[in-house]
Design an enzyme around this catalytic site. Structure first.
Site, PDB file in Angstrom:
ATOM      1  N   ASP A  29       8.806 -35.164   4.165  1.00  0.00           N
ATOM      2  CA  ASP A  29      10.077 -34.940   4.620  1.00  0.00           C
ATOM      3  C   ASP A  29      11.072 -33.882   3.982  1.00  0.00           C
ATOM      4  O   ASP A  29      11.067 -34.102   2.545  1.00  0.00           O
ATOM      5  CB  ASP A  29      11.004 -36.403   4.522  1.00  0.00           C
ATOM      6  CG  ASP A  29      12.053 -36.252   4.901  1.00  0.00           C
ATOM      7  OD1 ASP A  29      12.881 -35.307   5.402  1.00  0.00           O
ATOM      8  OD2 ASP A  29      13.033 -37.461   4.837  1.00  0.00           O
ATOM      9  N   GLU A  82       6.241 -18.533 -21.678  1.00  0.00           N
ATOM     10  CA  GLU A  82       5.117 -19.530 -21.780  1.00  0.00           C
ATOM     11  C   GLU A  82       4.140 -18.886 -20.829  1.00  0.00           C
ATOM     12  O   GLU A  82       3.315 -19.673 -20.292  1.00  0.00           O
ATOM     13  CB  GLU A  82       5.583 -20.808 -21.418  1.00  0.00           C
ATOM     14  CG  GLU A  82       6.406 -21.089 -20.351  1.00  0.00           C
ATOM     15  CD  GLU A  82       6.879 -22.608 -20.143  1.00  0.00           C
ATOM     16  OE1 GLU A  82       5.907 -23.374 -20.253  1.00  0.00           O
ATOM     17  OE2 GLU A  82       8.058 -22.981 -20.133  1.00  0.00           O
ATOM     18  N   CYS A 114       9.871 -24.245 -22.198  1.00  0.00           N
ATOM     19  CA  CYS A 114      10.919 -23.729 -21.732  1.00  0.00           C
ATOM     20  C   CYS A 114      12.103 -23.372 -22.824  1.00  0.00           C
ATOM     21  O   CYS A 114      13.240 -22.930 -22.405  1.00  0.00           O
ATOM     22  CB  CYS A 114      11.373 -24.506 -20.478  1.00  0.00           C
ATOM     23  SG  CYS A 114      10.332 -24.676 -19.203  1.00  0.00           S
ATOM     24  N   THR A 155       8.283 -27.078  -7.629  1.00  0.00           N
ATOM     25  CA  THR A 155       9.258 -26.744  -8.687  1.00  0.00           C
ATOM     26  C   THR A 155       8.656 -25.441  -9.249  1.00  0.00           C
ATOM     27  O   THR A 155       8.921 -25.318 -10.466  1.00  0.00           O
ATOM     28  CB  THR A 155       9.254 -27.913  -9.731  1.00  0.00           C
ATOM     29  OG1 THR A 155       8.167 -28.153 -10.290  1.00  0.00           O
ATOM     30  CG2 THR A 155       9.907 -29.076  -9.259  1.00  0.00           C
ATOM     31  N   SER A 204       7.690 -36.500 -18.205  1.00  0.00           N
ATOM     32  CA  SER A 204       8.508 -35.112 -18.537  1.00  0.00           C
ATOM     33  C   SER A 204       9.937 -35.318 -18.316  1.00  0.00           C
ATOM     34  O   SER A 204      10.818 -35.117 -18.939  1.00  0.00           O
ATOM     35  CB  SER A 204       7.899 -33.731 -17.988  1.00  0.00           C
ATOM     36  OG  SER A 204       8.365 -33.769 -16.434  1.00  0.00           O
ATOM     37  N   HIS A 236      19.091 -26.742 -18.752  1.00  0.00           N
ATOM     38  CA  HIS A 236      17.703 -26.129 -18.185  1.00  0.00           C
ATOM     39  C   HIS A 236      17.363 -27.041 -17.021  1.00  0.00           C
ATOM     40  O   HIS A 236      17.421 -28.097 -16.904  1.00  0.00           O
ATOM     41  CB  HIS A 236      16.541 -26.424 -19.435  1.00  0.00           C
ATOM     42  CG  HIS A 236      15.217 -26.385 -19.022  1.00  0.00           C
ATOM     43  ND1 HIS A 236      14.843 -25.120 -18.496  1.00  0.00           N
ATOM     44  CD2 HIS A 236      14.145 -27.190 -18.646  1.00  0.00           C
ATOM     45  CE1 HIS A 236      13.704 -25.332 -17.910  1.00  0.00           C
ATOM     46  NE2 HIS A 236      13.221 -26.434 -18.342  1.00  0.00           N
ATOM     47  N   LYS A 245      20.433 -35.797 -13.318  1.00  0.00           N
ATOM     48  CA  LYS A 245      19.928 -37.010 -14.104  1.00  0.00           C
ATOM     49  C   LYS A 245      20.396 -37.153 -15.379  1.00  0.00           C
ATOM     50  O   LYS A 245      20.596 -38.263 -15.899  1.00  0.00           O
ATOM     51  CB  LYS A 245      18.419 -36.915 -13.832  1.00  0.00           C
ATOM     52  CG  LYS A 245      17.838 -37.392 -12.624  1.00  0.00           C
ATOM     53  CD  LYS A 245      16.238 -37.102 -12.638  1.00  0.00           C
ATOM     54  CE  LYS A 245      15.694 -37.519 -11.531  1.00  0.00           C
ATOM     55  NZ  LYS A 245      15.454 -38.896 -10.976  1.00  0.00           N
ATOM     56  N   ASN A 278      12.185 -22.725 -10.543  1.00  0.00           N
ATOM     57  CA  ASN A 278      12.316 -22.929 -12.339  1.00  0.00           C
ATOM     58  C   ASN A 278      11.645 -21.662 -12.827  1.00  0.00           C
ATOM     59  O   ASN A 278      10.908 -20.690 -12.410  1.00  0.00           O
ATOM     60  CB  ASN A 278      11.114 -23.819 -12.697  1.00  0.00           C
ATOM     61  CG  ASN A 278      11.173 -24.085 -14.011  1.00  0.00           C
ATOM     62  OD1 ASN A 278      12.246 -23.780 -14.833  1.00  0.00           O
ATOM     63  ND2 ASN A 278      10.317 -25.309 -14.576  1.00  0.00           N
ATOM     64  N   SER A 310       9.158 -28.765 -22.789  1.00  0.00           N
ATOM     65  CA  SER A 310       8.127 -29.958 -23.020  1.00  0.00           C
ATOM     66  C   SER A 310       7.280 -29.447 -24.328  1.00  0.00           C
ATOM     67  O   SER A 310       7.109 -28.434 -24.911  1.00  0.00           O
ATOM     68  CB  SER A 310       7.236 -29.681 -21.906  1.00  0.00           C
ATOM     69  OG  SER A 310       8.139 -30.013 -20.785  1.00  0.00           O
TER      70      SER A 310
END
Ligand code: COA
Length: 389
Positions: A29, A82, A114, A155, A204, A236, A245, A278, A310
């Protein structure tokens, strides 16, 4: 003495994938991508771009029309990535040559997922504090690659942000208020023999949220600051829902009168990231550009910056805006994003598979890449770049 980011610029390759089309092709979706994850488009990398050429393209926007005296005041290039092109040699020395910078400088590559761009900035602030007549060029550049049909595919993204660090900064001053923490965790990594990242996606997200929450508590106690002391929180953004979030966790600390401003600024800070995807090291700094270009802020407004890498490292610090901060964003990011050419899902998959490996010789030509700096060939395991102008 004020020290901070003097000027900033952004580069992204000139192709993009529409994520509604990707969702349809993957049988998902589209609202999962557009609303649930918060991504609309992602930049696609032609074979003629890599982390070094993108960094050179972003930095050239900053350095064009600078005097010889100005260029000679740059003592270091710090290249944060990275997705670097070599396990040993620094990507920064390629930049030194491509950008025609002086020989008597340090040219160093920094890696910590990151977070690397933020460490480069902090190192630059310290150096300029000791050497106030000098400048540092920081470039954060990456290709975010998770794999066709992987959960992380939506992402992905690519691009670079370049920043000049100096005294009397024209964009924003650093407030010397960093709080950081690190922990050996396995949420995301990329083994030496692989070009695609491995990730435990849910883990993560959880660690990101936990790091932000813990660091914020320490930061606010140590610096005697409340949420209402900030005009904006910039995050970030591996995907834009991540910022929401994180911020939602401290919702109960936000005064009612402040909620509207913080939410408007959070949305302004994700406009470009929604369309680019990203950028790993550059993502936080693209979000800063997006905020400053898409909403009006005031001189001395304080902006909280949350950096996450991470593996895992997190840091919270703040910047105070300069009076004419808008003039310190060079180039036209909105135009660069809007003028990209759309590729179909089939074309994207072809480009993804054509990602050039260094084990074979390649001649790289691309009629639709008009960027200033390009990767021209790979020969005998060496990358050769060219100036397209
Ligand atoms: N309409 C609206 N929202 C929808 C939806 C729909 N039809 N279907 C699902 N969603 C929502 C889910 O509820 C979820 O939201 P929530 O997290 O707020 O609950 C969100 O979309 C994502 O769905 P989910 O099933 O969790 O996605 P996923 O398992 O495919 O993975 C990532 C998402 C981000 C974990 C994955 O893309 C990834 O691993 N990315 C790389 C790692 C990364 O970026 N980590 C971040 C920290 S660095």
């Amino acid at each position: 003495m004020e020290i901070g980011i003097d000027q900033i610029s952004f580069f992204t390759p000139n192709l993009y994938l529409d994520l509604t089309e990707l969702a349809e092709k993957r049988g998902v979706d589209p609202n999962k991508y557009l609303v649930g994850i918060g991504q609309e488009k992602q930049s696609i990398v032609p074979p003629t771009q890599d982390s070094v050429s993108m960094a050179a393209n972003a930095a050239s926007i900053l350095l064009e029309q600078k005097s010889t005296e100005f260029l000679n005041s740059i003592d270091e290039i710090l290249f944060a990535s990275e997705s670097g092109i070599d396990n040993s040699k620094s990507g920064a020395v390629y930049l030194q040559k491509l950008l025609n910078l002086k020989k008597n400088m340090r040219a160093i590559e920094i890696k910590q997922a990151c977070y690397g761009g933020t460490f480069a900035l902090m190192t630059a602030f310290d150096y300029v504090k000791l050497h106030p007549n000098k400048r540092i060029l920081v470039v954060a550049s990456d290709i975010a690659r998770y794999g066709l049909k992987s959960a992380g595919e939506v992402t992905q993204g690519a691009g670079a942000v370049a920043m000049l660090v100096s005294t009397q900064p024209r964009l924003a001053s650093y407030n010397w208020d960093s709080v950081f923490q690190s922990e050996d965790l396995m949420d995301f990594w990329r083994p030496l023999d692989q070009s695609e990242a491995l990730v435990f996606g849910k883990m993560s997200q959880e660690i990101y949220e936990k790091f932000f929450y813990e660091i914020w508590q320490t930061y606010s106690q140590k610096n005697l600051k409340k949420v209402s002391d900030f005009a904006a929180f910039v995050f970030h953004l591996p995907f834009t829902k991540m910022g929401k979030k994180a911020l939602d966790q401290i919702n109960d600390q936000i005064d009612e009168s402040k909620k509207d401003q913080l939410e408007k600024n959070r949305l302004a800070g994700q406009i470009y990231n929604r369309k680019v995807g990203n950028l790993y090291t550059g993502s936080l700094y693209l979000s800063l550009i997006s905020l400053l270009k898409n909403n009006i802020l005031k001189n001395n407004d304080r902006i909280a910056m949350f950096s996450y890498g991470s593996g895992t490292e997190g840091e919270l610090y703040s910047l105070s805006l300069a009076a004419d901060y808008r003039q310190a964003i060079l180039g036209d990011p909105a135009q660069m994003i809007a003028s990209r050419r759309k590729v179909s899902v089939d074309e994207y998959e072809g480009l993804f598979r054509a990602f050039p490996e260094d084990s074979e010789d390649h001649e790289l030509t691309n009629s639709y890449d008009s960027s200033h700096f390009q990767l021209k060939r790979i020969k005998d395991h060496q990358r050769i770049y060219g100036d397209n102008f």
